[in-house]
Design an enzyme around this catalytic site. Structure first.
Site, PDB file in Angstrom:
ATOM      1  N   CYS A  42       0.835  -1.211   0.000  1.00  0.00           N
ATOM      2  CA  CYS A  42       0.000   0.000   0.000  1.00  0.00           C
ATOM      3  C   CYS A  42       0.868   1.258   0.000  1.00  0.00           C
ATOM      4  CB  CYS A  42      -0.936   0.005   1.199  1.00  0.00           C
ATOM      5  SG  CYS A  42      -1.876   1.533   1.335  1.00  0.00           S
ATOM      6  N   CYS A  54       0.293   3.471   3.109  1.00  0.00           N
ATOM      7  CA  CYS A  54       0.937   2.921   4.305  1.00  0.00           C
ATOM      8  C   CYS A  54       2.436   3.242   4.280  1.00  0.00           C
ATOM      9  CB  CYS A  54       0.716   1.419   4.397  1.00  0.00           C
ATOM     10  SG  CYS A  54      -0.925   0.938   4.972  1.00  0.00           S
ATOM     11  N   THR A  93      -8.077   4.783  -6.987  1.00  0.00           N
ATOM     12  CA  THR A  93      -6.884   4.083  -7.479  1.00  0.00           C
ATOM     13  C   THR A  93      -5.977   3.624  -6.347  1.00  0.00           C
ATOM     14  OG1 THR A  93      -5.686   6.176  -7.724  1.00  0.00           O
ATOM     15  CG2 THR A  93      -6.854   5.358  -9.664  1.00  0.00           C
ATOM     16  N   HIS A 138      -6.430   2.716   0.162  1.00  0.00           N
ATOM     17  CA  HIS A 138      -6.245   3.129   1.565  1.00  0.00           C
ATOM     18  C   HIS A 138      -7.100   4.382   1.687  1.00  0.00           C
ATOM     19  CE1 HIS A 138      -3.283   3.863   5.134  1.00  0.00           C
ATOM     20  NE2 HIS A 138      -4.192   4.844   5.180  1.00  0.00           N
ATOM     21  N   HIS A 173      -8.909   7.738   1.920  1.00  0.00           N
ATOM     22  CA  HIS A 173      -8.347   9.093   1.862  1.00  0.00           C
ATOM     23  C   HIS A 173      -9.417  10.078   1.461  1.00  0.00           C
ATOM     24  CE1 HIS A 173      -7.744   7.136  -2.071  1.00  0.00           C
ATOM     25  NE2 HIS A 173      -7.937   8.314  -2.615  1.00  0.00           N
TER      26      HIS A 173
HETATM   27  P1  AMP Z   1      -7.960   8.151  -5.786  1.00  0.00           P
HETATM   28  O1  AMP Z   1      -7.826   8.149  -7.284  1.00  0.00           O
HETATM   29  O2  AMP Z   1      -9.231   8.762  -5.261  1.00  0.00           O
HETATM   30  O3  AMP Z   1      -7.696   6.761  -5.220  1.00  0.00           O
HETATM   31  O4  AMP Z   1      -6.819   9.128  -5.239  1.00  0.00           O
HETATM   32  C1  AMP Z   1      -5.491   8.758  -5.190  1.00  0.00           C
HETATM   33  C2  AMP Z   1      -4.719  10.047  -5.289  1.00  0.00           C
HETATM   34  O5  AMP Z   1      -3.393   9.810  -4.862  1.00  0.00           O
HETATM   35  C3  AMP Z   1      -4.610  10.608  -6.714  1.00  0.00           C
HETATM   36  O6  AMP Z   1      -5.188  11.912  -6.750  1.00  0.00           O
HETATM   37  C4  AMP Z   1      -3.105  10.635  -6.975  1.00  0.00           C
HETATM   38  O7  AMP Z   1      -2.697  11.765  -7.703  1.00  0.00           O
HETATM   39  C5  AMP Z   1      -2.533  10.651  -5.570  1.00  0.00           C
HETATM   40  N1  AMP Z   1      -1.200  10.098  -5.414  1.00  0.00           N
HETATM   41  C6  AMP Z   1      -0.705   8.970  -5.965  1.00  0.00           C
HETATM   42  N2  AMP Z   1       0.567   8.779  -5.572  1.00  0.00           N
HETATM   43  C7  AMP Z   1       0.875   9.818  -4.748  1.00  0.00           C
HETATM   44  C8  AMP Z   1       2.049  10.190  -4.018  1.00  0.00           C
HETATM   45  N3  AMP Z   1       3.176   9.446  -4.033  1.00  0.00           N
HETATM   46  N4  AMP Z   1       2.025  11.335  -3.290  1.00  0.00           N
HETATM   47  C9  AMP Z   1       0.898  12.088  -3.263  1.00  0.00           C
HETATM   48  N5  AMP Z   1      -0.244  11.780  -3.918  1.00  0.00           N
HETATM   49  C10 AMP Z   1      -0.247  10.666  -4.656  1.00  0.00           C
HETATM   50 ZN    ZN Z   2      -2.559   1.446   3.486  1.00  0.00          ZN
END
Ligand code: AMP
Ligand code: ZN
Length: 117
Positions: free
Chosen positions: A9, A12, A98, A101, A103
């Site tokens: 994850c 995580c 995507t 976890h 958020h």
């Molecule tokens: P979701 O598509 O709702 O699952 O949101 C996941 C979010 O995580 C997306 O908006 C991505 O741009 C963001 N994301 C992916 N990898 C990272 C990372 N390493 N640091 C910060 N945000 C990230």
């Molecule tokens: Zn997690």
């Protein structure tokens, strides 16, 4: 065990400090960091430190921490001086989730259309 860190994850790993992030706030139970692909001038993710696959699973298991996430979303908005903002919990691949976890996306700093796409 429910809530335990998952090896595969991404968030995580951010909680554990194994992957860098631009952290804007941290509490005992949550971290807030800037989204790597921002969709608005303010685009911050507020996550619980415990691992649950989505917001509803978190709420079912950890209602107090779910409230912490919402309170931290407001704190992020206050720090960025947002009068209006949107909290989004994408749930399920069809809604754009995507990362599995829980958020909260906190979006603001520009006009936000309703209904969203
Ligand atoms: P979701 O598509 O709702 O699952 O949101 C996941 C979010 O995580 C997306 O908006 C991505 O741009 C963001 N994301 C992916 N990898 C990272 C990372 N390493 N640091 C910060 N945000 C990230
Ligand atoms: Zn997690």
């Amino acid at each position: 065990m429910p809530g335990e860190p998952q090896d595969d994850c991404l968030f995580c790993k951010i909680v554990a400090g194994q992957i860098p992030a631009t952290i804007v706030r941290e509490t005992e139970t949550t971290i807030a960091f800037r989204d790597i692909n921002p969709q608005a001038p303010t685009h911050v993710l507020v996550i619980p430190k415990v691992h649950y696959r989505d917001a509803a699973s978190l709420a079912a298991a950890e209602p107090v921490i779910t409230a912490d996430v919402l309170r931290e979303a407001q704190a992020v908005a206050d720090e960025d001086k947002l009068e209006s903002y949107r909290i989004v919990f994408n749930t399920g691949a069809g809604a754009g989730q995507t990362v599995w976890h829980a958020h909260a996306h906190v979006l603001g700093g520009r006009g936000l259309q309703w209904p969203p796409g």
